[in-house]
Design a protein around this motif. Sequence first.
Motif, PDB file in Angstrom:
ATOM      1  N   THR A  20       0.832  -1.215   0.000  1.00 19.06           N
ATOM      2  CA  THR A  20       0.000   0.000   0.000  1.00 19.06           C
ATOM      3  C   THR A  20       0.860   1.256   0.000  1.00 19.06           C
ATOM      4  O   THR A  20       0.587   2.209  -0.742  1.00 19.06           O
ATOM      5  N   ALA A  21       1.914   1.278   0.807  1.00 20.84           N
ATOM      6  CA  ALA A  21       2.783   2.451   0.893  1.00 20.84           C
ATOM      7  C   ALA A  21       3.492   2.725  -0.428  1.00 20.84           C
ATOM      8  O   ALA A  21       3.806   3.877  -0.764  1.00 20.84           O
ATOM      9  N   ARG A  22       3.755   1.656  -1.203  1.00 20.13           N
ATOM     10  CA  ARG A  22       4.454   1.828  -2.482  1.00 20.13           C
ATOM     11  C   ARG A  22       3.639   2.657  -3.476  1.00 20.13           C
ATOM     12  O   ARG A  22       4.200   3.212  -4.416  1.00 20.13           O
ATOM     13  N   ARG A  23       2.325   2.769  -3.248  1.00 20.79           N
ATOM     14  CA  ARG A  23       1.478   3.552  -4.152  1.00 20.79           C
ATOM     15  C   ARG A  23       1.893   5.024  -4.166  1.00 20.79           C
ATOM     16  O   ARG A  23       1.559   5.756  -5.097  1.00 20.79           O
ATOM     17  N   LEU A  24       2.601   5.436  -3.129  1.00 14.09           N
ATOM     18  CA  LEU A  24       3.037   6.830  -3.041  1.00 14.09           C
ATOM     19  C   LEU A  24       3.911   7.230  -4.225  1.00 14.09           C
ATOM     20  O   LEU A  24       3.796   8.337  -4.756  1.00 14.09           O
ATOM     21  N   LEU A  25       4.782   6.320  -4.649  1.00 13.57           N
ATOM     22  CA  LEU A  25       5.729   6.638  -5.715  1.00 13.57           C
ATOM     23  C   LEU A  25       5.362   5.973  -7.037  1.00 13.57           C
ATOM     24  O   LEU A  25       6.138   6.040  -7.985  1.00 13.57           O
ATOM     25  N   VAL A  43       1.004  11.743   5.046  1.00 15.88           N
ATOM     26  CA  VAL A  43      -0.287  11.726   4.356  1.00 15.88           C
ATOM     27  C   VAL A  43      -0.073  12.210   2.929  1.00 15.88           C
ATOM     28  O   VAL A  43       0.532  13.263   2.713  1.00 15.88           O
ATOM     29  N   ALA A  44      -0.547  11.428   1.962  1.00 17.06           N
ATOM     30  CA  ALA A  44      -0.450  11.798   0.548  1.00 17.06           C
ATOM     31  C   ALA A  44      -1.861  11.890  -0.032  1.00 17.06           C
ATOM     32  O   ALA A  44      -2.718  11.062   0.259  1.00 17.06           O
ATOM     33  N   ARG A  45      -2.085  12.921  -0.852  1.00 19.06           N
ATOM     34  CA  ARG A  45      -3.385  13.126  -1.499  1.00 19.06           C
ATOM     35  C   ARG A  45      -3.167  13.235  -3.002  1.00 19.06           C
ATOM     36  O   ARG A  45      -2.288  13.977  -3.447  1.00 19.06           O
ATOM     37  N   PHE A  46      -3.989  12.495  -3.772  1.00 17.28           N
ATOM     38  CA  PHE A  46      -3.832  12.492  -5.222  1.00 17.28           C
ATOM     39  C   PHE A  46      -5.162  12.126  -5.865  1.00 17.28           C
ATOM     40  O   PHE A  46      -6.108  11.702  -5.173  1.00 17.28           O
ATOM     41  N   PRO A  47      -5.303  12.299  -7.191  1.00 15.64           N
ATOM     42  CA  PRO A  47      -6.591  12.053  -7.847  1.00 15.64           C
ATOM     43  C   PRO A  47      -7.094  10.639  -7.623  1.00 15.64           C
ATOM     44  O   PRO A  47      -6.316   9.687  -7.530  1.00 15.64           O
ATOM     45  N   ALA A  48      -8.413  10.520  -7.551  1.00 14.17           N
ATOM     46  CA  ALA A  48      -9.031   9.206  -7.373  1.00 14.17           C
ATOM     47  C   ALA A  48      -8.700   8.306  -8.552  1.00 14.17           C
ATOM     48  O   ALA A  48      -8.657   8.755  -9.702  1.00 14.17           O
ATOM     49  N   GLU A  49      -8.429   7.049  -8.271  1.00 15.07           N
ATOM     50  CA  GLU A  49      -8.061   6.109  -9.323  1.00 15.07           C
ATOM     51  C   GLU A  49      -9.285   5.564 -10.042  1.00 15.07           C
ATOM     52  O   GLU A  49      -9.205   5.136 -11.191  1.00 15.07           O
ATOM     53  N   THR A  95      -2.522   7.252   4.018  1.00 16.01           N
ATOM     54  CA  THR A  95      -2.061   7.645   5.353  1.00 16.01           C
ATOM     55  C   THR A  95      -1.105   6.598   5.898  1.00 16.01           C
ATOM     56  O   THR A  95      -1.441   5.406   5.950  1.00 16.01           O
ATOM     57  N   ILE A  96       0.071   7.041   6.297  1.00 21.25           N
ATOM     58  CA  ILE A  96       1.084   6.165   6.881  1.00 21.25           C
ATOM     59  C   ILE A  96       1.374   6.667   8.293  1.00 21.25           C
ATOM     60  O   ILE A  96       1.722   7.831   8.483  1.00 21.25           O
ATOM     61  N   THR A  97       1.206   5.805   9.284  1.00 19.18           N
ATOM     62  CA  THR A  97       1.418   6.200  10.675  1.00 19.18           C
ATOM     63  C   THR A  97       2.435   5.276  11.325  1.00 19.18           C
ATOM     64  O   THR A  97       2.615   4.134  10.910  1.00 19.18           O
ATOM     65  N   SER A 145       2.084   1.471   9.649  1.00 23.92           N
ATOM     66  CA  SER A 145       0.874   0.964   9.008  1.00 23.92           C
ATOM     67  C   SER A 145       0.468   1.939   7.908  1.00 23.92           C
ATOM     68  O   SER A 145       0.733   3.148   7.998  1.00 23.92           O
ATOM     69  N   ALA A 146      -0.156   1.401   6.850  1.00 20.82           N
ATOM     70  CA  ALA A 146      -0.570   2.233   5.715  1.00 20.82           C
ATOM     71  C   ALA A 146      -2.031   1.966   5.396  1.00 20.82           C
ATOM     72  O   ALA A 146      -2.498   0.816   5.441  1.00 20.82           O
ATOM     73  N   LYS A 147      -2.758   3.048   5.063  1.00 21.03           N
ATOM     74  CA  LYS A 147      -4.174   2.925   4.733  1.00 21.03           C
ATOM     75  C   LYS A 147      -4.482   3.814   3.525  1.00 21.03           C
ATOM     76  O   LYS A 147      -4.091   4.978   3.495  1.00 21.03           O
ATOM     77  N   LEU A 148      -5.173   3.259   2.538  1.00 18.25           N
ATOM     78  CA  LEU A 148      -5.575   4.000   1.351  1.00 18.25           C
ATOM     79  C   LEU A 148      -7.095   4.069   1.311  1.00 18.25           C
ATOM     80  O   LEU A 148      -7.774   3.047   1.416  1.00 18.25           O
ATOM     81  N   GLU A 149      -7.646   5.257   1.171  1.00 22.04           N
ATOM     82  CA  GLU A 149      -9.088   5.436   1.175  1.00 22.04           C
ATOM     83  C   GLU A 149      -9.481   6.561   0.220  1.00 22.04           C
ATOM     84  O   GLU A 149      -8.653   7.399  -0.166  1.00 22.04           O
ATOM     85  N   ALA A 150     -10.749   6.578  -0.178  1.00 22.87           N
ATOM     86  CA  ALA A 150     -11.298   7.637  -1.026  1.00 22.87           C
ATOM     87  C   ALA A 150     -12.058   8.618  -0.145  1.00 22.87           C
ATOM     88  O   ALA A 150     -12.791   8.209   0.761  1.00 22.87           O
ATOM     89  N   ALA A 151     -11.868   9.900  -0.389  1.00 17.06           N
ATOM     90  CA  ALA A 151     -12.528  10.943   0.400  1.00 17.06           C
ATOM     91  C   ALA A 151     -13.115  11.978  -0.557  1.00 17.06           C
ATOM     92  O   ALA A 151     -12.571  12.214  -1.641  1.00 17.06           O
ATOM     93  N   PRO A 152     -14.221  12.610  -0.186  1.00 12.46           N
ATOM     94  CA  PRO A 152     -14.860  13.573  -1.095  1.00 12.46           C
ATOM     95  C   PRO A 152     -14.087  14.882  -1.194  1.00 12.46           C
ATOM     96  O   PRO A 152     -13.553  15.384  -0.201  1.00 12.46           O
TER      97      PRO A 152
END
Length: 459
Positions: free
Chosen positions: A117-122, A144-150, A163-165, A172-179
Amino acid sequence: MTDRTTAIKNTLTNVEAFAARHPRALTGAVVTLLTSFAVTAFGIAPLAPDARDLPQRVVEESVATADLDSQLAALAEHDIGLSRNELTRSSDTADSLLKRLGAFDPAAALFLRNDPTARRLLQGRAGKMVQVTADAGGTVKSLVARFPAESAEQQGSHFSRLTITRQGDKFSAKLEAAPLQAQVRLASGTIRSSLFAATDESRIPDTVASQMAEMFSGDIDFHRELQKGDRFSIVFESLTADGEPINWDGAGRLVAGEFVNNGKTYSSVLFRDQVTGKSNYYSFDGKSKKRAFLASPMEFSRVTSGFSMRFHPILQTWRQHLGTDYGAPTGTPVRVVGDGTVEFAGWQNGFGNVVHVRHSGDRTTVYAHLSRIDVKKGQRIEQGTRVGAVGATGWATGPHLHFEFRVKGAHQDPRVIARASEALTLPNYARGQFQQMVASVKTQLSVAQTMNDGATSAD
């Protein structure tokens, strides 16, 4: 009655008699009398005591303070978080990105390289908005990284949040869609060198700047008629991700604009027809800005050769140039200027990769020297559809688009045709709602213009 009292009464009686006979001399007499009394009073006043002769007492008091060592220990346990923002680059690695963010954390870099999941950053497109929080030593606490919805369904309405904490030594890494959130903004500017230099200075997103050029393309030839001192004011919707403004493709929508070119004012507003559901730009008097043909097959570029006589760079002779050449980098999108059907799409001698589109009224447009072709022969396409990309195929000395407009086979100046083409009109049933919207945006544009006037006077 004592002798002293009698003397005072006699003195006062004499003063009253003197005042009656000599009123002008009264002031001097009174001052002299008061002075004599002051001297007498000073003479009889007792001397002040010497402070050394007064009784003295020593007072001692203890003030309780907290343990200084415990305070320092508590302060040491408190982590000071340092936050920094950056955009990812196509050349970034986990280490280089963290270094640019001011974080020096081999463990965090390792997690970015190995976690799926974290690899999606690059991965994917560069330009992701990254915010990192680290302690004073550069150890990453969160990222925290923000980018266009896939997802295609969510593009334009949502964004992806990675989000990486860190908890102790584990990540831990979490990828989610937000409005996405829309925010109405006002902006204005003055042309000093170019349109996009002015919009950059005014912090207007590139997508909105392109929409403004498109909005007024039927009124202003931005390739030839733009002048220093021209002014513009706009109202637009800016999309934000967690409150952070974004500048992605399609991340903003132009609502209304006013452009002063060579002393003449042009105005436009985006209006959505509630019956048809279609949106279009209209002038404030209700005339559509959309014409049958666009003024240019590219959103914005530089005209390198117009519809006129020129010295041919390859044939080395003077001859009539039967089209318009637009200089732009290879790969720049090329769009069809009007609704039509693809008549030819392929290789054609000096034109290289070329597309011919037939329109109503026995009119044809030609797009030549393309690096790629995105349509097929016989395909029905609408105005603005991408037909290919700028290239240097065929007889070309460099990347550019050669564009032609033909009417019954005869070559015409495409800009003259575009300006003379028919325009749509606002339906009568929508005029009431339209006028209400115009009244609202006029007020907003007036405020935006005031902002520009203030900035200009400050310069």
